[in-house]
Design an enzyme around this catalytic site. Structure first.
Site, PDB file in Angstrom:
ATOM      1  CG  ASP A 100     -48.605 -11.439  -2.833  1.00 18.42           C
ATOM      2  OD1 ASP A 100     -49.078 -12.325  -3.566  1.00 18.42           O
ATOM      3  OD2 ASP A 100     -48.793 -10.226  -3.050  1.00 18.42           O
ATOM      4  CG  ASP A 103     -58.581 -13.175  -3.388  1.00 15.55           C
ATOM      5  OD1 ASP A 103     -59.632 -13.805  -3.476  1.00 15.55           O
ATOM      6  OD2 ASP A 103     -58.567 -11.960  -3.131  1.00 15.55           O
ATOM      7  CE  LYS A 131     -57.952 -11.543   0.847  1.00 17.20           C
ATOM      8  NZ  LYS A 131     -58.312 -10.408  -0.064  1.00 17.20           N
ATOM      9  CG  PHE A 152     -58.092  -5.116  -0.374  1.00 14.22           C
ATOM     10  CD1 PHE A 152     -58.285  -5.968  -1.459  1.00 14.22           C
ATOM     11  CD2 PHE A 152     -57.030  -4.219  -0.414  1.00 14.22           C
ATOM     12  CE1 PHE A 152     -57.440  -5.909  -2.567  1.00 14.22           C
ATOM     13  CE2 PHE A 152     -56.190  -4.159  -1.513  1.00 14.22           C
ATOM     14  CZ  PHE A 152     -56.400  -5.004  -2.588  1.00 14.22           C
ATOM     15  NE  ARG A 165     -46.700  -2.834  -5.167  1.00 12.25           N
ATOM     16  CZ  ARG A 165     -47.471  -3.833  -5.603  1.00 12.25           C
ATOM     17  NH1 ARG A 165     -47.561  -4.944  -4.920  1.00 12.25           N
ATOM     18  NH2 ARG A 165     -48.156  -3.717  -6.720  1.00 12.25           N
TER      19      ARG A 165
HETATM   20  P1  IMP Z   1     -55.952 -14.360  -7.110  1.00 17.17           P
HETATM   21  O1  IMP Z   1     -55.604 -14.484  -8.546  1.00 17.17           O
HETATM   22  O2  IMP Z   1     -57.390 -13.927  -6.928  1.00 17.17           O
HETATM   23  O3  IMP Z   1     -55.635 -15.586  -6.300  1.00 17.17           O
HETATM   24  O4  IMP Z   1     -55.145 -13.158  -6.527  1.00 17.17           O
HETATM   25  C1  IMP Z   1     -53.834 -13.242  -6.213  1.00 17.17           C
HETATM   26  C2  IMP Z   1     -53.120 -11.927  -6.416  1.00 17.17           C
HETATM   27  O5  IMP Z   1     -53.948 -10.811  -6.166  1.00 17.17           O
HETATM   28  C3  IMP Z   1     -51.989 -11.862  -5.434  1.00 17.17           C
HETATM   29  O6  IMP Z   1     -50.796 -12.143  -6.093  1.00 17.17           O
HETATM   30  C4  IMP Z   1     -52.022 -10.456  -4.920  1.00 17.17           C
HETATM   31  O7  IMP Z   1     -51.042  -9.711  -5.601  1.00 17.17           O
HETATM   32  C5  IMP Z   1     -53.383  -9.933  -5.252  1.00 17.17           C
HETATM   33  N1  IMP Z   1     -54.229  -9.903  -4.041  1.00 17.17           N
HETATM   34  C6  IMP Z   1     -55.124 -10.817  -3.624  1.00 17.17           C
HETATM   35  N2  IMP Z   1     -55.716 -10.460  -2.477  1.00 17.17           N
HETATM   36  C7  IMP Z   1     -55.154  -9.280  -2.143  1.00 17.17           C
HETATM   37  C8  IMP Z   1     -55.325  -8.395  -1.022  1.00 17.17           C
HETATM   38  O8  IMP Z   1     -56.106  -8.610  -0.078  1.00 17.17           O
HETATM   39  N3  IMP Z   1     -54.562  -7.269  -1.052  1.00 17.17           N
HETATM   40  C9  IMP Z   1     -53.674  -6.992  -2.045  1.00 17.17           C
HETATM   41  N4  IMP Z   1     -53.468  -7.787  -3.091  1.00 17.17           N
HETATM   42  C10 IMP Z   1     -54.212  -8.919  -3.142  1.00 17.17           C
HETATM   43 MG    MG Z   2     -49.124 -11.316  -5.936  1.00 15.43          MG
END
Ligand code: IMP
Ligand code: MG
Length: 178
Positions: A100, A103, A131, A152, A165
């Site tokens: 999805d 980040d 992001k 967020f 969701r």
């Molecule tokens: P990362 O490991 O920091 O890249 O985060 C990725 C995961 O964190 C994604 O699969 C999302 O499920 C969750 N995530 C990241 N940013 C958001 C957000 O803004 N809202 C909700 N879930 C997020």
């Molecule tokens: Mg995810």
């Protein structure tokens, strides 16, 4: 008392649909003869994957991996745990990971490392939302839907503490005032 945060629309369902269609066209171009395995990362990608595959008119398989990292916080804990892996053999298969949002990059990196050990013929990533300003680790993303600001986000599969969701639009939560 806890007040519910204000929810604002960032991308409407129509805008998301156009993005999903564009990604599907790119994926069709590259995968229509490859019988790929699409692996969605649960839970956030369930809605995106469901919409995406409806535009993919060629043979493919669908699997899910479930990982957890966030809990009730709005930032990654940095600690990723595999809650449920895949049983299907992916050796010598073309694998496309469907996420999805990316980040920090830690989640998708964790998944890619785990899958790479199983020796797929190819391994690529498709994410709906990027992001990128918050990236902590470089991850290759082969198909990117839309860039998003450092807010967020909730809706279209994304949650905050398991809520929101089910919103059909992609929204952001207004920052709480201190
Ligand atoms: P990362 O490991 O920091 O890249 O985060 C990725 C995961 O964190 C994604 O699969 C999302 O499920 C969750 N995530 C990241 N940013 C958001 C957000 O803004 N809202 C909700 N879930 C997020
Ligand atoms: Mg995810």
């Amino acid at each position: 008392m806890n007040k519910s945060p204000q929810v604002n629309v960032l991308y409407t369902r129509e805008q998301i649909e156009a993005t999903v269609q564009r990604l599907a066209d790119e994926i069709t171009h590259d995968y229509s003869k490859k019988k790929p395995i699409l692996i969605g990362i649960l839970k956030g990608s369930f809605m995106f994957l469901a919409d995406l595959v409806r535009y993919l008119d060629f043979p493919l398989e669908i699997e899910f991996i479930r990982i957890a990292s966030y809990g009730k916080n709005k930032k990654t804990s940095g600690k990723i745990t595999a809650v449920q892996g895949i049983r299907t053999e992916i050796k010598n298969r073309h694998v496309l990971v469907v996420e999805d949002i990316i980040d920090s990059g830690l989640s998708v990196n964790y998944v890619l490392e785990a899958l790479r050990r199983k020796k797929p013929a190819s391994l690529k990533v498709c994410c709906l939302l990027d992001k990128m300003s918050r990236r902590e680790i470089t991850v290759p993303i082969d198909y990117v839907g839309s860039p998003v600001p450092d807010k967020f986000l909730v809706g279209y599969g994304l949650d905050w503490a398991e809520q929101y969701r089910n919103l059909p639009d992609l929204c952001y939560l207004e920052d709480e005032k201190p």
